[in-house]
Motif scaffolding. Structure first.
Motif, PDB file in Angstrom:
ATOM      1  N   ARG A 197     -79.449 154.410  57.568  1.00  0.00           N
ATOM      2  CA  ARG A 197     -78.984 153.863  58.836  1.00  0.00           C
ATOM      3  C   ARG A 197     -79.993 154.155  59.950  1.00  0.00           C
ATOM      4  NH1 ARG A 197     -73.384 155.828  61.608  1.00  0.00           N
ATOM      5  NH2 ARG A 197     -74.602 157.687  61.955  1.00  0.00           N
ATOM      6  N   PRO A 248     -61.127 150.970  66.440  1.00  0.00           N
ATOM      7  CA  PRO A 248     -60.731 150.812  65.029  1.00  0.00           C
ATOM      8  C   PRO A 248     -60.244 152.119  64.407  1.00  0.00           C
ATOM      9  CG  PRO A 248     -62.838 149.747  65.428  1.00  0.00           C
ATOM     10  CD  PRO A 248     -62.498 150.492  66.676  1.00  0.00           C
ATOM     11  N   LEU A 249     -60.807 153.229  64.866  1.00  0.00           N
ATOM     12  CA  LEU A 249     -60.419 154.512  64.269  1.00  0.00           C
ATOM     13  C   LEU A 249     -59.057 154.984  64.754  1.00  0.00           C
ATOM     14  CD1 LEU A 249     -63.819 156.418  64.259  1.00  0.00           C
ATOM     15  CD2 LEU A 249     -62.529 155.570  62.303  1.00  0.00           C
ATOM     16  N   PRO A 274     -64.817 162.730  66.115  1.00  0.00           N
ATOM     17  CA  PRO A 274     -65.930 163.593  66.508  1.00  0.00           C
ATOM     18  C   PRO A 274     -66.830 162.890  67.522  1.00  0.00           C
ATOM     19  CG  PRO A 274     -65.846 163.298  64.114  1.00  0.00           C
ATOM     20  CD  PRO A 274     -64.845 162.368  64.700  1.00  0.00           C
ATOM     21  N   LYS A 321     -66.048 148.928  68.842  1.00  0.00           N
ATOM     22  CA  LYS A 321     -66.414 148.887  67.431  1.00  0.00           C
ATOM     23  C   LYS A 321     -66.168 150.202  66.700  1.00  0.00           C
ATOM     24  CE  LYS A 321     -68.230 144.734  67.236  1.00  0.00           C
ATOM     25  NZ  LYS A 321     -67.848 143.688  66.319  1.00  0.00           N
ATOM     26  N   VAL A 322     -66.174 151.299  67.431  1.00  0.00           N
ATOM     27  CA  VAL A 322     -66.063 152.590  66.753  1.00  0.00           C
ATOM     28  C   VAL A 322     -64.748 153.299  67.081  1.00  0.00           C
ATOM     29  CG1 VAL A 322     -67.108 154.866  66.431  1.00  0.00           C
ATOM     30  CG2 VAL A 322     -68.564 152.855  66.708  1.00  0.00           C
ATOM     31  N   ASP A 340     -72.999 166.339  61.044  1.00  0.00           N
ATOM     32  CA  ASP A 340     -71.884 165.821  60.245  1.00  0.00           C
ATOM     33  C   ASP A 340     -72.166 164.392  59.782  1.00  0.00           C
ATOM     34  OD1 ASP A 340     -71.658 164.436  62.542  1.00  0.00           O
ATOM     35  OD2 ASP A 340     -69.616 165.001  63.028  1.00  0.00           O
ATOM     36  N   PHE A 399     -75.364 148.686  61.724  1.00  0.00           N
ATOM     37  CA  PHE A 399     -74.797 148.859  63.071  1.00  0.00           C
ATOM     38  C   PHE A 399     -75.837 148.646  64.179  1.00  0.00           C
ATOM     39  CE2 PHE A 399     -73.294 151.097  66.809  1.00  0.00           C
ATOM     40  CZ  PHE A 399     -71.942 150.808  66.834  1.00  0.00           C
ATOM     41  N   TYR A 414     -69.072 148.559  73.929  1.00  0.00           N
ATOM     42  CA  TYR A 414     -69.327 148.185  72.536  1.00  0.00           C
ATOM     43  C   TYR A 414     -68.888 149.318  71.609  1.00  0.00           C
ATOM     44  CZ  TYR A 414     -71.860 146.131  68.592  1.00  0.00           C
ATOM     45  OH  TYR A 414     -72.182 145.568  67.388  1.00  0.00           O
ATOM     46  N   PHE A 471     -69.816 160.507  66.466  1.00  0.00           N
ATOM     47  CA  PHE A 471     -69.708 159.070  66.200  1.00  0.00           C
ATOM     48  C   PHE A 471     -70.216 158.278  67.397  1.00  0.00           C
ATOM     49  CE2 PHE A 471     -65.968 159.162  62.946  1.00  0.00           C
ATOM     50  CZ  PHE A 471     -66.749 159.930  62.117  1.00  0.00           C
ATOM     51  N   ALA A 507     -72.111 161.666  60.907  1.00  0.00           N
ATOM     52  CA  ALA A 507     -71.524 160.678  61.827  1.00  0.00           C
ATOM     53  C   ALA A 507     -71.524 159.271  61.239  1.00  0.00           C
ATOM     54  CB  ALA A 507     -72.250 160.696  63.178  1.00  0.00           C
ATOM     55  N   LEU A 508     -71.252 159.158  59.950  1.00  0.00           N
ATOM     56  CA  LEU A 508     -71.070 157.828  59.359  1.00  0.00           C
ATOM     57  C   LEU A 508     -69.701 157.327  59.790  1.00  0.00           C
ATOM     58  CD1 LEU A 508     -72.419 158.513  55.782  1.00  0.00           C
ATOM     59  CD2 LEU A 508     -73.557 157.305  57.632  1.00  0.00           C
ATOM     60  N   PHE A 509     -69.630 156.057  60.184  1.00  0.00           N
ATOM     61  CA  PHE A 509     -68.358 155.528  60.660  1.00  0.00           C
ATOM     62  C   PHE A 509     -67.421 155.300  59.473  1.00  0.00           C
ATOM     63  CE2 PHE A 509     -71.547 153.612  63.719  1.00  0.00           C
ATOM     64  CZ  PHE A 509     -71.438 154.676  64.599  1.00  0.00           C
ATOM     65  N   PRO A 510     -66.305 156.011  59.420  1.00  0.00           N
ATOM     66  CA  PRO A 510     -65.462 155.970  58.218  1.00  0.00           C
ATOM     67  C   PRO A 510     -64.769 154.634  57.995  1.00  0.00           C
ATOM     68  CG  PRO A 510     -64.452 157.340  59.913  1.00  0.00           C
ATOM     69  CD  PRO A 510     -65.785 156.931  60.435  1.00  0.00           C
ATOM     70  N   HIS A 511     -64.639 153.819  59.053  1.00  0.00           N
ATOM     71  CA  HIS A 511     -63.905 152.562  58.884  1.00  0.00           C
ATOM     72  C   HIS A 511     -64.827 151.423  58.499  1.00  0.00           C
ATOM     73  CE1 HIS A 511     -65.480 152.728  62.902  1.00  0.00           C
ATOM     74  NE2 HIS A 511     -65.274 151.445  63.073  1.00  0.00           N
ATOM     75  N   MET A 512     -66.107 151.707  58.351  1.00  0.00           N
ATOM     76  CA  MET A 512     -67.056 150.651  57.989  1.00  0.00           C
ATOM     77  C   MET A 512     -67.616 150.934  56.596  1.00  0.00           C
ATOM     78  SD  MET A 512     -69.331 150.261  61.403  1.00  0.00           S
ATOM     79  CE  MET A 512     -68.607 150.183  63.029  1.00  0.00           C
TER      80      MET A 512
END
Lengths: 356, 322
Positions: free
Chosen positions: A146, B235-236, B211, B231-232, A83, A98, B227, B214, A85-90
């Motif tokens: 990435r 925020p989500l 998921p 950071k992940v 999927d 990262f 961390y 992440f 796994a890109l961080f959607p909030h960044m």
């Protein structure tokens, strides 16, 4: 140095044994593809290399150290997920940076490295966007950027192309192969798509039921499948299989089943005579309008560069032949056909292993 | 041929018109229902606010006055002033002294701190339950069971513990009598305990949405647990945390029974204070009560407006594009 070794690796999840003791060596700089149906243990194997799963027993070796107890982040590898796994909030920039941020690299250096990686993947204009604003192909490139920005010696990929549409997937295959040549890193790639495996891999590892069925180059596997399973898994349409007996008459070894007698040449081991076996022959190794065997066409699937002809060879049973597109057949037509004797594969009826 | 075309055009035109009319009618009906519903919901709030501007005689007139006859700020003056004697019989409030500033401070401190602590604890517990299956498979359901107990059942036993058992125990062990009864700490501890299941339950639904890949991706890039969470994960689920905080804060803000049982006179929350506005001769003092009710509502409304963006995101779940 990024050879990877797996020694008698077993992974159990409760009562379920996902990987049943496999041995595998991945050469430095190799593009190795693990392929198999879902549930065959290929993703579990990849996750054990990455460190996301710990093997129940056996050893994982990267370079020349045993990494069973080494954290994933310290194994010097990068991974692209199914999927992505890109961080959607960044933003794309933050996503790519990262790993560098984790390593507390100076900001200036981070900027340079991210730009270089983004440039290599042709996504410079996307840096300030969010993953949700990228198209499928762009997101794919971001995920790759990435990974490459961290400069890993091993790339692990878990079906990274499965979310793309067919056309894009084919383009990305070419690109991935190019990337592999450019980076000169070791790629371990998991897919269930045999075509993907054939087109990209230096070597293919075919897995089934937690075990390795065959390891080899794409054409070796295609031409000399080690088992019934491998033969059926590779190639579209699926190889034709016939169940019958090997008989010997006047020094001629023949495969015999209802409606079909196929001479097998002289290379058949003598101890097979009298055995019940499976004969496999690919569609492109059935020649039509030749020979004396009769069949009746039931279905024609034109592919453009060739056509698939499904015909009954007696009773209701069907075979499929791949023919030149100029040969036009219609359902109901009578045809003659023959097998190319040298291209017939024999498999044991019980264990499915190759016999000839 | 041409005629046919024209008639077909006309029919198509009619069909289009019909569809548009139907759509418009549906919109009108939908809005009518929504407006009716909104009126039904908003009416008590309107009634409370307008009552807070009525003088004593007007609170219970029949037929009711829909708008105050002679709007006055007397109710607000009364609740903000300590001088009860001045205003005459109808304005005579409680036998006990009251202090709205004190109660407001108590309410704000107790509700905010206990909601924040419950949010902090609950978020990490929910993370542990979601990712490590802490407590086993059924824990995520049984965690809500604690809420099946009616508060009244625990109010009296808690009073015993707060007022007697804990002072006795601390006296014996530490040589000093420490009571949780009628303290901010005592009430806060209780609020944290009873809201924690809600926090866990709500945060679970937000964290479950993230998921695993992440966290796996972050881990492979070398990030440690903390961390990655910072950071992940956090925020989500930030929007979810804001929504959960507001939900828990309002629960605490409006809580009456436990506060009534376990506090006063030193600590008083606003809902308890509101109930104190009764006089021997007049019964309930609706005006001051409405005024306090209005004041109690304002912070919640302001907070709602401030975090509107998060509310929409948090309540619509599924904000993470996979």
């Amino acid at each position: 140095m990024a050879q990877i070794g797996l020694k008698k690796v077993v992974k159990e999840f409760g009562n379920f044994v996902a990987v049943k003791g496999i041995n595998l060596n991945v050469q430095d700089g190799e593009f190795l593809i693990l392929v198999g149906p879902s549930g065959c243990g290929k993703t579990t194997t990849l996750n054990m290399i990455s460190g996301l799963e710990t093997p129940t027993s056996g050893e994982i070796i990267i370079g020349n150290r045993i990494v069973n107890d080494v954290e994933p982040g310290e194994r010097g590898l990068g991974m692209v997920f199914q999927d992505l796994a890109l961080f959607p909030h960044m933003t794309v920039f933050e996503n790519i940076s990262f790993g560098l941020r984790v390593r507390k690299m100076p900001e200036q250096e981070i900027k340079e490295k991210v730009r270089m990686a983004a440039d290599a993947m042709h996504i410079l204009p996307l840096l300030s966007k969010r993953p949700a604003q990228c198209s499928g192909g762009e997101a794919q490139r971001v995920a790759l950027a990435r990974t490459i920005v961290n400069n890993p010696s091993v790339f692990l990929m878990d079906e990274p192309l499965s979310s793309l549409d067919a056309k894009l997937r084919v383009d990305m295959r070419t690109e991935l192969k190019g990337l592999h040549e450019r980076l000169n890193a070791t790629f371990v790639y998991v897919t269930h798509d045999q075509a993907e495996a054939m087109t990209m891999a230096d070597r293919i590892v075919v897995m089934n039921g937690g075990l390795i069925e065959q390891v080899g180059g794409p054409l070796d596997i295609y031409d000399l499948p080690a088992s019934h399973f491998v033969a059926g898994f590779f190639g579209t349409p699926t190889m034709n299989f016939l169940k019958g007996e090997i008989v010997s008459e006047n020094g001629n070894t023949t495969f015999s089943c209802p409606h079909i007698e196929q001479s097998l040449g002289n290379n058949i081991p003598k101890n097979l005579i009298g055995e019940t076996v499976t004969l496999g022959v690919r569609s492109e190794h059935i020649t039509v309008n030749e020979g004396s065997r009769q069949g009746q066409v039931r279905l024609v699937e034109p592919l453009g560069d060739s056509s698939l002809v499904f015909f009954e060879y007696g009773g209701e049973d069907r075979l499929v032949a791949k023919v030149a597109p100029e040969l036009r057949f219609a359902p109901g037509d009578q045809i003659t056909y023959q097998f190319q004797a040298a291209k017939c594969h024999l498999f044991g009826i019980n264990d499915g292993r190759r016999l000839n | 041929m041409a005629e046919q075309d024209i008639s077909r055009d006309v029919t198509a035109h009619h069909a289009k018109k019909d569809a548009a009319r139907k759509r418009r009618r549906r919109t009108v009906i939908r809005h009518a229902i929504l407006i009716g519903w909104a009126l039904l919901i908003m009416f008590p709030i309107y009634w409370m606010i307008q009552t807070s501007f009525k003088d004593a005689g007007e609170w219970v007139t029949w037929p009711p006055n829909w708008i105050p006859n002679d709007p006055t700020l007397k109710n607000y003056e009364q609740i903000f002033s300590f001088n009860i004697q001045e205003s005459g019989v109808a304005r005579q409030a409680t036998e006990q002294p009251f202090n709205i500033w004190g109660a407001t401070a108590d309410s704000i401190i107790i509700c905010t701190i206990s909601a924040l602590i419950a949010l902090f604890l609950g978020t990490f517990l929910a993370y542990a339950i979601s990712r490590y299956n802490v407590g086993g498979k059924r824990f995520r359901h049984s965690v809500l069971l604690i809420r099946m107990i009616p508060p009244i059942v625990i109010a009296i036993p808690l009073l015993m513990y707060y007022a007697i058992m804990i002072p006795l125990a601390t006296d014996a062990v530490l040589g000093a009598r420490i009571s949780l009864f009628d303290t901010r700490l005592g009430l806060s501890l209780l609020y944290i305990t009873i809201t924690l299941p809600f926090v866990i339950w709500m945060m679970l639904s937000f964290i479950d949405e993230i998921p695993y890949s992440f966290e796996h991706a972050a881990r492979i890039m070398g990030a440690g647990r903390i961390y990655t969470i910072r950071k992940v994960v956090l925020p989500l689920v930030a929007s979810g945390m804001v929504v959960t905080f507001l939900f828990v804060f309002i629960l605490n803000w409006a809580e009456f029974l436990l506060s009534l049982t376990l506090t006063h006179p030193d600590v008083t929350t606003l809902p308890v204070l509101l109930n104190k506005f009764q006089s021997a001769s007049e019964g309930r003092l609706y005006g001051p009560q409405a005024a306090i009710g209005t004041i109690i509502t304002i912070p919640v409304v302001i907070m709602g407006i401030l975090i509107q963006k998060h509310l929409i995101k948090g309540f619509s779940f599924g904000t993470i594009r996979k």
